[in-house]
Design an enzyme around this catalytic site. Sequence first.
Site, PDB file in Angstrom:
ATOM      1  CB  THR A  66      -0.898  -0.005   1.262  1.00 56.14           C
ATOM      2  OG1 THR A  66      -1.450   1.285   1.460  1.00 56.14           O
ATOM      3  CG2 THR A  66      -0.092  -0.334   2.523  1.00 56.14           C
ATOM      4  CG  ASP A  67      -1.166   4.998  -0.900  1.00 53.70           C
ATOM      5  OD1 ASP A  67      -1.704   4.313   0.005  1.00 53.70           O
ATOM      6  OD2 ASP A  67      -1.762   5.930  -1.480  1.00 53.70           O
ATOM      7  CD  GLU A  68      -3.434   3.369   4.233  1.00 56.80           C
ATOM      8  OE1 GLU A  68      -3.362   3.348   5.467  1.00 56.80           O
ATOM      9  OE2 GLU A  68      -4.476   3.117   3.591  1.00 56.80           O
TER      10      GLU A  68
ATOM     11  CE1 TYR B 144      -3.184  -2.629   5.778  1.00 58.20           C
ATOM     12  CE2 TYR B 144      -3.221  -0.291   5.234  1.00 58.20           C
ATOM     13  CZ  TYR B 144      -3.221  -1.613   4.833  1.00 58.20           C
ATOM     14  OH  TYR B 144      -3.254  -1.924   3.494  1.00 58.20           O
TER      15      TYR B 144
ATOM     16  CE  LYS C  41       0.223  -4.565   2.912  1.00 60.19           C
ATOM     17  NZ  LYS C  41      -0.135  -5.919   2.376  1.00 60.19           N
TER      18      LYS C  41
HETATM   19  P1  NAD Z   1      -9.485  -7.427   2.321  1.00 60.82           P
HETATM   20  O1  NAD Z   1      -9.468  -7.164   3.790  1.00 60.82           O
HETATM   21  O2  NAD Z   1     -10.726  -7.172   1.542  1.00 60.82           O
HETATM   22  O3  NAD Z   1      -9.119  -8.964   2.050  1.00 60.82           O
HETATM   23  C1  NAD Z   1      -8.087  -9.624   2.727  1.00 60.82           C
HETATM   24  C2  NAD Z   1      -8.212 -11.115   2.445  1.00 60.82           C
HETATM   25  O4  NAD Z   1      -7.141 -11.768   3.126  1.00 60.82           O
HETATM   26  C3  NAD Z   1      -9.517 -11.728   2.953  1.00 60.82           C
HETATM   27  O5  NAD Z   1     -10.058 -12.581   1.972  1.00 60.82           O
HETATM   28  C4  NAD Z   1      -9.077 -12.532   4.171  1.00 60.82           C
HETATM   29  O6  NAD Z   1      -9.891 -13.669   4.422  1.00 60.82           O
HETATM   30  C5  NAD Z   1      -7.657 -12.899   3.800  1.00 60.82           C
HETATM   31  N1  NAD Z   1      -6.826 -13.164   4.990  1.00 60.82           N
HETATM   32  C6  NAD Z   1      -6.700 -12.379   6.093  1.00 60.82           C
HETATM   33  N2  NAD Z   1      -5.886 -12.963   6.984  1.00 60.82           N
HETATM   34  C7  NAD Z   1      -5.469 -14.131   6.423  1.00 60.82           C
HETATM   35  C8  NAD Z   1      -4.606 -15.164   6.850  1.00 60.82           C
HETATM   36  N3  NAD Z   1      -4.015 -15.137   8.043  1.00 60.82           N
HETATM   37  N4  NAD Z   1      -4.361 -16.199   6.001  1.00 60.82           N
HETATM   38  C9  NAD Z   1      -4.964 -16.245   4.780  1.00 60.82           C
HETATM   39  N5  NAD Z   1      -5.808 -15.297   4.338  1.00 60.82           N
HETATM   40  C10 NAD Z   1      -6.061 -14.261   5.155  1.00 60.82           C
HETATM   41  O7  NAD Z   1      -8.239  -6.650   1.749  1.00 60.82           O
HETATM   42  P2  NAD Z   1      -8.072  -5.870   0.358  1.00 60.82           P
HETATM   43  O8  NAD Z   1      -8.602  -4.504   0.524  1.00 60.82           O
HETATM   44  O9  NAD Z   1      -8.554  -6.728  -0.735  1.00 60.82           O
HETATM   45  O10 NAD Z   1      -6.482  -5.752   0.286  1.00 60.82           O
HETATM   46  C11 NAD Z   1      -5.698  -6.793  -0.300  1.00 60.82           C
HETATM   47  C12 NAD Z   1      -4.229  -6.413  -0.223  1.00 60.82           C
HETATM   48  O11 NAD Z   1      -4.019  -5.201  -0.936  1.00 60.82           O
HETATM   49  C13 NAD Z   1      -3.731  -6.172   1.197  1.00 60.82           C
HETATM   50  O12 NAD Z   1      -2.435  -6.695   1.295  1.00 60.82           O
HETATM   51  C14 NAD Z   1      -3.726  -4.666   1.334  1.00 60.82           C
HETATM   52  O13 NAD Z   1      -2.741  -4.246   2.248  1.00 60.82           O
HETATM   53  C15 NAD Z   1      -3.385  -4.242  -0.088  1.00 60.82           C
HETATM   54  N6  NAD Z   1      -3.908  -2.911  -0.486  1.00 60.82           N
HETATM   55  C16 NAD Z   1      -5.219  -2.589  -0.286  1.00 60.82           C
HETATM   56  C17 NAD Z   1      -5.687  -1.343  -0.716  1.00 60.82           C
HETATM   57  C18 NAD Z   1      -7.124  -0.960  -0.552  1.00 60.82           C
HETATM   58  O14 NAD Z   1      -7.496   0.182  -0.864  1.00 60.82           O
HETATM   59  N7  NAD Z   1      -8.016  -1.838  -0.116  1.00 60.82           N
HETATM   60  C19 NAD Z   1      -4.815  -0.446  -1.337  1.00 60.82           C
HETATM   61  C20 NAD Z   1      -3.467  -0.821  -1.537  1.00 60.82           C
HETATM   62  C21 NAD Z   1      -3.038  -2.068  -1.105  1.00 60.82           C
HETATM   63  P1  TYD Z   2     -10.759   4.024   4.570  1.00 58.91           P
HETATM   64  O1  TYD Z   2     -11.745   3.644   3.528  1.00 58.91           O
HETATM   65  O2  TYD Z   2     -10.834   3.360   5.911  1.00 58.91           O
HETATM   66  O3  TYD Z   2      -9.311   3.859   3.920  1.00 58.91           O
HETATM   67  P2  TYD Z   2      -7.852   4.345   4.492  1.00 58.91           P
HETATM   68  O4  TYD Z   2      -7.971   4.705   5.917  1.00 58.91           O
HETATM   69  O5  TYD Z   2      -7.025   3.105   4.283  1.00 58.91           O
HETATM   70  O6  TYD Z   2      -7.449   5.479   3.608  1.00 58.91           O
HETATM   71  O7  TYD Z   2     -10.874   5.588   4.814  1.00 58.91           O
HETATM   72  C1  TYD Z   2     -10.761   6.517   3.746  1.00 58.91           C
HETATM   73  C2  TYD Z   2     -10.832   7.902   4.345  1.00 58.91           C
HETATM   74  O8  TYD Z   2     -12.160   8.105   4.881  1.00 58.91           O
HETATM   75  C3  TYD Z   2      -9.889   8.115   5.521  1.00 58.91           C
HETATM   76  O9  TYD Z   2      -9.398   9.442   5.473  1.00 58.91           O
HETATM   77  C4  TYD Z   2     -10.768   7.923   6.746  1.00 58.91           C
HETATM   78  C5  TYD Z   2     -12.112   8.407   6.273  1.00 58.91           C
HETATM   79  N1  TYD Z   2     -13.294   7.741   6.890  1.00 58.91           N
HETATM   80  C6  TYD Z   2     -14.335   8.497   7.431  1.00 58.91           C
HETATM   81  O10 TYD Z   2     -14.294   9.742   7.415  1.00 58.91           O
HETATM   82  N2  TYD Z   2     -15.393   7.843   7.976  1.00 58.91           N
HETATM   83  C7  TYD Z   2     -15.479   6.484   8.038  1.00 58.91           C
HETATM   84  O11 TYD Z   2     -16.475   5.941   8.574  1.00 58.91           O
HETATM   85  C8  TYD Z   2     -14.406   5.717   7.456  1.00 58.91           C
HETATM   86  C9  TYD Z   2     -14.450   4.214   7.478  1.00 58.91           C
HETATM   87  C10 TYD Z   2     -13.343   6.386   6.880  1.00 58.91           C
END
Ligand code: NAD
Ligand code: TYD
Length: 351
Positions: free
Chosen positions: A132-134, A157, A161
């Site tokens: 992630t970019d975070e 988090y 990562k």
């Molecule tokens: P998500 O929470 O929707 O899905 C995570 C998946 O991992 C789930 O299916 C869960 O069952 C599985 N999982 C969790 N713990 C596990 C374990 N111990 N063993 C096996 N499987 C397990 O997450 P997402 O939003 O789809 O993110 C996927 C990846 O992309 C993550 O690594 C996250 O850090 C990265 N990412 C997410 C975003 C975003 O905006 N959501 C952006 C950049 C990177």
């Molecule tokens: P989120 O979707 O949790 O992603 P991330 O924290 O990984 O960027 O949140 C996106 C933005 O929205 C973040 O600045 C937090 C804000 N936010 C709210 O204002 N209210 C909410 O209920 C949630 C879940 C997020």
Amino acid sequence: MSKSIMITGGAGFIGSHVVRLFVNKYPHYNIVNLDALTYAGNLENLKDIENRENYTFVKADICKAEEIENVFREHNITDVIHLAAESHVDRSIADPMAFIMTNVVGTVNLLNAARKAWAGEYDQHRFYHVSTDEVYGSLHDGGFFVETTPYDPQSPYSASKASSDHFVRAYANTYGMQTVISNCSNNYGPNHFPEKLIPLCIYNIRHNKPLPIYGKGENVRDWLYVVDHARAIDVVFHNGATGETYNIGGFNEWKNIDIVRLLCKVMDRKLGRPEGESEKLITFVKDRAGHDLRYAIDASKIMNELGWQPSLQFEEGIEKTVDWYLANEEWLQNVTSGNYQDYYSEQYEKR
Ligand code: NAD
Ligand code: TYD
């Protein structure tokens, strides 16, 4: 040689889109979706491809070394695309340990299993870590995150990562494993679990519930449609250079409050509500602890070197996303029954 690719976290939001893309696009690859099915994992996400010949689902936990080693052996895994993680910042604030276990220990377990399975032939196998970019921290003025921006994670988090990214690079350097990492901005789209901002607001607008905006809603995120992230993962997996990092993003920055207003407008139209009706649900609540102000990705490297481009404009992506949620009420009902209600009261009722 044909590939047998383990995609971890394939039942989650982004993982399910990656699995679908690979199963459809590469019928000669064997795709093994390894997922523990936590609250965030949902096999409903993959109903359309579950019976395909080149697809196998394995329920396993990346924290359990023996389980993972067995999957490498039984499925003759040639490559890994690692997405499994705990992914929600608010949950990491409430319970950091779960993030350290899955994101750090789980990733190292996976690296160890790959190291063992591929010993002596690392050059024939790729370990792709999705991050992630975070990890880069929070931007306060102008500027963008580039691949060389120093890591400065600010939440449990992002710290977990960042740590996993470091381990992946350490295994490449120490053991010669062939790794690649990508760091993507915020994703949105179908199958997004409604604990995150966009699906949570869609769900709450639909059900006339308050829309909780942390602080003043001034925080900025850089949003990418999930299918475009899956396409980028395909490109990096196949064409990314070994040992490299690629930032992925759509040059698409939005303040939270503006996104929520856009969602209200789109939903009013689609639900036949008077204009401005859903905006009345907007409620400013106590800010997130240590809330990162702004994320913004410079995606020039993947665009210039690998030719990837996002395919959708944000407004178009939001329309598609809202349409998906309105057409998939049952999916939403299923994921918001049970534990979700407990999480929601814990997270929002005292704010
Ligand atoms: P998500 O929470 O929707 O899905 C995570 C998946 O991992 C789930 O299916 C869960 O069952 C599985 N999982 C969790 N713990 C596990 C374990 N111990 N063993 C096996 N499987 C397990 O997450 P997402 O939003 O789809 O993110 C996927 C990846 O992309 C993550 O690594 C996250 O850090 C990265 N990412 C997410 C975003 C975003 O905006 N959501 C952006 C950049 C990177
Ligand atoms: P989120 O979707 O949790 O992603 P991330 O924290 O990984 O960027 O949140 C996106 C933005 O929205 C973040 O600045 C937090 C804000 N936010 C709210 O204002 N209210 C909410 O209920 C949630 C879940 C997020």
